[in-house]
Write an enzyme that holds these catalytic residues in place. Structure first.
Site, PDB file in Angstrom:
ATOM      1  N   LEU A 187       0.829  -1.206   0.000  1.00  0.00           N
ATOM      2  CA  LEU A 187       0.000   0.000   0.000  1.00  0.00           C
ATOM      3  C   LEU A 187       0.859   1.250   0.000  1.00  0.00           C
ATOM      4  O   LEU A 187       0.459   2.304  -0.490  1.00  0.00           O
ATOM      5  CB  LEU A 187      -0.908   0.028   1.240  1.00  0.00           C
ATOM      6  CG  LEU A 187      -1.965  -1.053   1.320  1.00  0.00           C
ATOM      7  CD1 LEU A 187      -2.626  -1.052   2.689  1.00  0.00           C
ATOM      8  CD2 LEU A 187      -3.029  -0.845   0.247  1.00  0.00           C
ATOM      9  N   GLY A 189       6.190   3.804   4.426  1.00  0.00           N
ATOM     10  CA  GLY A 189       6.195   4.886   5.415  1.00  0.00           C
ATOM     11  C   GLY A 189       7.557   5.071   6.035  1.00  0.00           C
ATOM     12  O   GLY A 189       8.525   4.408   5.655  1.00  0.00           O
ATOM     13  N   PHE A 205       8.629   4.147   8.737  1.00  0.00           N
ATOM     14  CA  PHE A 205       9.101   3.056   9.579  1.00  0.00           C
ATOM     15  C   PHE A 205       9.081   1.710   8.877  1.00  0.00           C
ATOM     16  O   PHE A 205       9.407   0.701   9.469  1.00  0.00           O
ATOM     17  CB  PHE A 205       8.250   2.971  10.850  1.00  0.00           C
ATOM     18  CG  PHE A 205       8.284   4.248  11.638  1.00  0.00           C
ATOM     19  CD1 PHE A 205       9.275   4.451  12.592  1.00  0.00           C
ATOM     20  CD2 PHE A 205       7.362   5.250  11.411  1.00  0.00           C
ATOM     21  CE1 PHE A 205       9.325   5.636  13.304  1.00  0.00           C
ATOM     22  CE2 PHE A 205       7.410   6.419  12.126  1.00  0.00           C
ATOM     23  CZ  PHE A 205       8.393   6.635  13.073  1.00  0.00           C
ATOM     24  N   VAL A 219       3.996  -0.894   4.066  1.00  0.00           N
ATOM     25  CA  VAL A 219       2.659  -1.255   4.525  1.00  0.00           C
ATOM     26  C   VAL A 219       1.992  -2.118   3.457  1.00  0.00           C
ATOM     27  O   VAL A 219       2.038  -1.795   2.276  1.00  0.00           O
ATOM     28  CB  VAL A 219       1.813   0.006   4.779  1.00  0.00           C
ATOM     29  CG1 VAL A 219       0.458  -0.369   5.348  1.00  0.00           C
ATOM     30  CG2 VAL A 219       2.522   0.947   5.722  1.00  0.00           C
ATOM     31  N   LYS A 222       1.885  -3.223   8.782  1.00  0.00           N
ATOM     32  CA  LYS A 222       3.106  -2.435   8.654  1.00  0.00           C
ATOM     33  C   LYS A 222       4.281  -3.270   9.120  1.00  0.00           C
ATOM     34  O   LYS A 222       4.286  -3.772  10.243  1.00  0.00           O
ATOM     35  CB  LYS A 222       2.980  -1.161   9.494  1.00  0.00           C
ATOM     36  CG  LYS A 222       4.135  -0.199   9.315  1.00  0.00           C
ATOM     37  CD  LYS A 222       3.993   1.014  10.203  1.00  0.00           C
ATOM     38  CE  LYS A 222       3.155   2.095   9.598  1.00  0.00           C
ATOM     39  NZ  LYS A 222       3.862   2.999   8.711  1.00  0.00           N
ATOM     40  N   ASP A 280       6.116  12.948  13.517  1.00  0.00           N
ATOM     41  CA  ASP A 280       6.170  12.771  12.061  1.00  0.00           C
ATOM     42  C   ASP A 280       4.811  13.061  11.423  1.00  0.00           C
ATOM     43  O   ASP A 280       4.257  12.217  10.721  1.00  0.00           O
ATOM     44  CB  ASP A 280       6.653  11.360  11.729  1.00  0.00           C
ATOM     45  CG  ASP A 280       7.151  11.254  10.285  1.00  0.00           C
ATOM     46  OD1 ASP A 280       7.366  12.309   9.660  1.00  0.00           O
ATOM     47  OD2 ASP A 280       7.297  10.120   9.784  1.00  0.00           O
TER      48      ASP A 280
END
Ligand SMILES: *[C@@H]1O[C@H](CO)[C@@H](O)[C@H](O)[C@H]1NC(C)=O
Ligand SMILES: *[C@@H]1O[C@H](CO)[C@@H](O)[C@H](O)[C@H]1NC(C)=O
Ligand SMILES: *[C@@H]1O[C@H](CO)[C@@H](O)[C@H](O)[C@H]1NC(C)=O
Ligand SMILES: *[C@@H]1O[C@H](CO)[C@@H](O)[C@H](O)[C@H]1NC(C)=O
Ligand SMILES: *[C@@H]1O[C@H](CO)[C@@H](O)[C@H](O)[C@H]1NC(C)=O
Ligand SMILES: *[C@@H]1O[C@H](CO)[C@@H](O)[C@H](O)[C@H]1NC(C)=O
Ligand SMILES: *[C@@H]1O[C@H](CO)[C@@H](O)[C@H](O)[C@H]1NC(C)=O
Ligand SMILES: *[C@@H]1O[C@H](CO)[C@@H](O)[C@H](O)[C@H]1NC(C)=O
Ligand SMILES: *[C@@H]1O[C@H](CO)[C@@H](O)[C@H](O)[C@H]1NC(C)=O
Ligand SMILES: *[C@@H]1O[C@H](CO)[C@@H](O)[C@H](O)[C@H]1NC(C)=O
Ligand SMILES: *[C@@H]1O[C@H](CO)[C@@H](O)[C@H](O)[C@H]1NC(C)=O
Ligand SMILES: *[C@@H]1O[C@H](CO)[C@@H](O)[C@H](O)[C@H]1NC(C)=O
Length: 837
Positions: free
Chosen positions: A495, A498, A500, A503, A517, A615
């Site tokens: 998807l 990010g 981190f 996803v 995630k 963030d």
């Protein structure tokens, strides 16, 4: 005996039979009925309807009502449905023609007042009508003309008649509207002619046909106008249908098959019982337990008036008058206080939720308030002595009740149900509870066992069940890596990427779509990770993405989130030409800005373990299928050691620099004010549809945010607003407000930025916003930090203050100074300052 004699006897016999059948329906003056002998009653010719004393309930044979009944269902009662008399009561049809009901002490409970009308007889008809007749056959008084709570077929319900039951009444208006009213004051339901029927009625009347159709009759109507159908209309035979105003304030149609004595509901006026005004009494809060309405109190600051009958409402344990200084507002989420047009004692103002709360707290007479979150911003201030509550997860409103401090909310729903429902301790409950406890202990032990052995594939099934159990208890669900691999089909559908980690879209075993995630660079130990996960998952808010579960297995660290159908905000703001299908109008954008601010406010100010997001950017603002915004990735910054240099690198490398507060560049600690800065950047982008750090010829080769301030300074607000919005119906007042707020948020000095809670209030328009200082350019890469000492002298900006209209609803306007910006940041809150502020 000759033939003539036989014929004469036969003739006499026939006359006698005829006389008895015919006359048995006629009751002559002087007759009486006694409650002590309920088997003697007056019956209609075909025997289906009788008038007599019937016991109120089989368990209490000492209290009776004098009723006309059809197969033991009462359809009319002397004095109304709630009139009860003792077992020595008598009904007298006096020689003067008066019908009177006397109780055991010969007190007249009810009478027909027909003494002087030359009444010669009375008759109970098969239709259920009881009439007093004058001159043999002229009706002088009848139960159809004096209804109590029921309308029967062939009954003519005209103007001026009412059905009543307790405080509730039903009547017909000249306009042809049917209404339900509480205490002769509040109309909580009305139904009238279809607006396409353009006639002025002369003398409307309401009739109910035996096949189950309720119609309005009038000379001006060519055909009767059908108001309502029974769900079984025109079906079956020997069914008595009737319309009844029940004691719960709802008007219903019922069908009862002859001889059964049971009735089934076939239509009701108010489909949502909790919308019946006063159903749960004063301060009572109606809610649904499965499908049945139950009554509770707003909080533990209240007690039931009568614990055995919760519909009687609630009273404050401590009166407001006794705590003038410590009054506070108790918040009830997803709740409203019923407000109907005719209720003059409630004031409607258009303000935000916070002001709705404060305005009521400040109002001397205000008992409670309801703030609608349906986009209208309407706030109802309830000044009347009677308030009627309704709470349901589906209600888009928040309510407040004034109570003495401390506000003590009801325990959470599972225990709260006991308080709200008609739960009673029965003898069999105790063994069942003991048994259930034992079973639960075994289950718990089993669960712990599974927990220890979960890595063994044999227990996969059990572990999934355990996961559900865990979910039900509110904790995040633990998933095995294998489960998530299966759910995401081997991490196939990406998807996004990010800050981190990547996803992926996944589908859980129960068909719930989720976003998984895959965290990267998490070096933390299992225990620490679980603790952070627990914090994140205990953070629930409408505007925060919900964490469903997690996986921590070996080096794998994954988080499972609710799936947000419309993806992230950046896709809508900065789209390229080929994506032009995706576009958000101003209303949606403003709602997203507000929702985001509310979500961050919750993280900063309202939740137990306050979280600095670190963030905030459009990529982390996700939209569900209805374009409701939710903030994602909160709490993750903590997963990485803040002193860990890698995190800083991680973030800057991944390009969210444009949103980072200057103190970050100066290596100073990140605070909630850093989030405010990032939010300000996002807010400006929501208005402009352009990246703030975009440099183009159009912006004189300046960073957009700086150029925007210059344009604003020149008064060219329109140039800042997204061009694609301008031909649309953009609300310039809201847009100007949003621009002002964003400039305040991106002040270089953290102390000059407002707190997120204030940001929400400014956006909502509760506060007047002064002209912001110029946001100084943040030199890319230079760690100028806080050494830049900006002039915070308001006189440097002697320009006109851009005032945002403040809802004018309050008595006193006071000026409060916003924290951190003493000399310049004046706000006008339209509320009185109180201890609660
Ligand atoms: C009326 O009287 C008849 C016979 O006495 C009895 O069967 C019937 O139940 C009575 N009706 C009521 C409503 O009590
Ligand atoms: C009859 O009604 C009167 C007035 O409501 C009441 O005072 C009296 O106690 C009643 N008598 C009985 C026997 O219920
Ligand atoms: C009869 O008159 C009394 C007193 O005027 C009144 O309270 C009562 O409602 C009347 N009854 C009916 C059936 O109209
Ligand atoms: C009752 O009857 C008397 C005599 O027949 C008559 O004068 C009177 O008007 C009647 N009253 C009513 C209300 O019909
Ligand atoms: C009443 O009785 C009279 C004579 O007995 C009769 O002429 C008249 O039609 C009756 N009226 C009704 C409404 O039955
Ligand atoms: C009901 O009564 C009113 C007034 O008495 C009358 O005008 C109307 O025609 C009646 N309606 C029906 C359906 O009988
Ligand atoms: C109903 O209205 C009357 C008069 O307006 C008022 O005195 C009474 O308190 C009201 N009842 C309730 C339960 O509020
Ligand atoms: C009559 O009922 C309609 C709804 O059916 C409502 O819109 C209208 O306002 C009502 N009129 C009056 C006078 O109550
Ligand atoms: C009014 O009636 C017409 C036709 O009977 C129907 O099409 C229309 O939807 C109705 N309007 C309302 C507001 O119920
Ligand atoms: C209703 O009828 C009147 C006259 O019959 C007409 O003047 C009026 O415009 C009509 N209203 C609607 C909404 O059709
Ligand atoms: C599916 O399971 C997840 C976690 O196990 C849970 O959060 C979700 O509510 C479930 N969905 C349904 C529809 O039961
Ligand atoms: C203040 O506003 C007025 C009217 O909007 C304008 O004429 C005036 O020049 C403004 N003053 C300053 C200092 O901008």
């Amino acid at each position: 005996m000759n033939l003539h004699q036989i014929m004469a006897v036969q003739f006499l016999f026939i006359i006698l039979i005829f006389f008895f059948t015919f006359v048995s329906a006629d009751i002559s003056p002087g007759s009486t009925l006694r409650a002590s002998n309920p088997n003697i009653n007056w019956t209609s010719p075909d025997g289906t309807v009788s008038l007599g004393f019937i016991p109120i309930s089989s368990s209490n044979p000492t209290s009776y009502s004098l009723s006309i009944s059809y197969s033991s269902i009462p359809i009319w009662s002397a004095g109304g449905p709630s009139t009860e008399v003792d077992s020595n009561s008598v009904l007298q049809f006096t020689a003067s023609g008066n019908l009177q009901l006397l109780n055991g002490s010969d007190y007249v409970i009810w009478q027909s007042n027909t003494s002087n009308l030359n009444i010669s007889s009375a008759s109970l008809k098969d239709t259920g009508e009881f009439v007093l007749l004058r001159n043999g056959n002229i009706s002088a008084w009848s139960t159809f003309e004096n209804p109590t709570d029921t309308i029967l077929p062939s009954q003519n319900f005209t103007l001026g008649k009412t059905l009543s039951s307790g405080l509730y009444s039903f009547s017909l208006l000249r306009s042809g509207n049917l209404t339900l009213t509480w205490n002769d004051s509040i109309v909580y339901w009305t139904m009238g002619l279809n607006s396409s029927v353009n006639v002025t009625l002369t003398s409307p009347s309401l009739g109910f046909q035996s096949i189950g159709i309720l119609s309005l009759y009038d000379q001006r109507l060519s055909v009767p106008y059908i108001m309502a159908y029974s769900s079984d209309y025109a079906e079956g035979s020997d069914i008595l249908r009737f319309v009844k105003l029940d004691s719960d304030g709802n008007l219903r149609m019922y069908s009862s098959a002859e001889g059964t004595g049971t009735m089934s509901e076939t239509w009701s006026a108010v489909s949502d019982q909790c919308r019946v005004f006063g159903y749960c009494g004063n301060f009572g809060v109606c809610s649904y337990n499965d499908l049945s309405p139950v009554c509770g109190c707003p909080s533990e600051n209240f007690d039931f008036v009568d614990p055995r009958d919760r519909r009687k409402g609630c009273t404050r344990i401590k009166n407001i008058e006794d705590c003038p200084l410590t009054a506070t507002m108790l918040q009830l989420d997803h709740a409203l206080f019923l407000t109907y047009d005719a209720e003059l004692s409630s004031q409607v103002v258009v303000v935000g939720t916070t002001a709705c709360r404060f305005n009521c707290l400040a109002g001397d007479n205000c008992q409670a308030s309801t703030s609608l979150s349906d986009g209208t911003g309407q706030c109802y201030l309830k000044a009347s002595d009677f308030v009627s509550g309704y709470q349901s997860a589906a209600l888009p409103s928040t309510s407040f009740v004034k109570v003495c401090s401390p506000a003590e909310p009801n325990p959470p729903p599972d225990q709260g149900n006991l308080r709200g429902s008609d739960w009673k301790l029965r003898p069999w409950v105790i063994p069942v509870v003991v048994l259930a406890t034992v079973v639960a202990l075994f289950a718990l032990e089993g669960g712990m066992w599974v927990w220890c052995c979960r890595n063994s594939p044999k227990f996969g099934e059990l572990s999934a069940q355990y996961a559900l159990f865990e979910y039900a208890s509110g904790a995040p669900v633990w998933f095995s890596h294998k489960e998530l691999q299966r759910a995401t089909k081997g991490f196939k559908e990406k998807l996004g990427e990010g800050g981190f980690g990547a996803v992926y879209r996944g589908i859980l075993a129960n068909r719930t779509v989720v976003a998984v995630k895959q965290l990267e660079g998490i070096e933390q130990g299992e225990k620490q990770f679980r603790m952070e996960v627990a914090t994140i998952s205990s953070t629930h808010h409408l505007n925060l993405v919900r964490l469903i579960g997690f996986c921590s297995e070996g080096r794998h660290r994954l988080l499972v989130y609710e799936f947000m159908k419309n993806g992230s905000l950046d896709n809508f703001l900065f789209m390229t030409e080929e994506q032009s299908g995706k576009f958000l109008d101003w209303e949606h954008r403003f709602n997203i800005a507000l929702a985001t601010a509310r979500g961050i406010t919750y993280l900063h100010e309202e939740c137990r373990d306050c979280i600095v997001h670190c963030d905030i950017k459009p990529e982390n603002i996700l939209l569900d299928e209805n374009y409701n915004a939710k903030v994602s990735d909160f709490g993750l910054a903590k997963l990485i050691n803040p002193k860990d240099h890698r995190y800083r690198t991680l973030t800057s490398v991944r390009g969210t620099r444009g949103y980072l507060a200057p103190e970050w560049l100066a290596n100073l600690p990140m605070t909630s004010k850093s989030d405010v800065y990032s939010y300000g950047m996002v807010l400006l982008e929501i208005v402009s549809g352009r990246r703030n750090f975009e440099v183009s010829p159009e912006t004189n080769r300046k960073k957009f945010s700086l150029w925007a301030y210059e344009e604003f300074d020149k008064g060219n607000v329109e140039r800042i607003v997204d061009r694609r919005l301008l031909d649309d119906s953009v609300n310039m007042e809201q847009a100007t407000r949003a621009i002002l707020v964003s400039f305040w948020c991106i002040q270089e000095q953290p102390s000059q930025r407002p707190m997120m809670g204030k940001v929400v209030q400014m956006l909502e328009g509760i506060m007047e916003i002064d002209r912001p200082l110029t946001p100084k350019p943040v030199a890319e890469g230079s760690a100028s930090g806080t050494s830049i000492n900006m002039s915070s002298n308001a006189s440097a900006f002697s320009t006109n203050s851009t005032s945002v209209p403040v809802p004018s609803s309050s008595s006193s306007l006071q000026t409060a100074e916003l924290e951190g910006a003493s000399s310049t940041f004046k706000i006008r809150a339209d509320v009185k300052l109180s201890p609660d502020l």
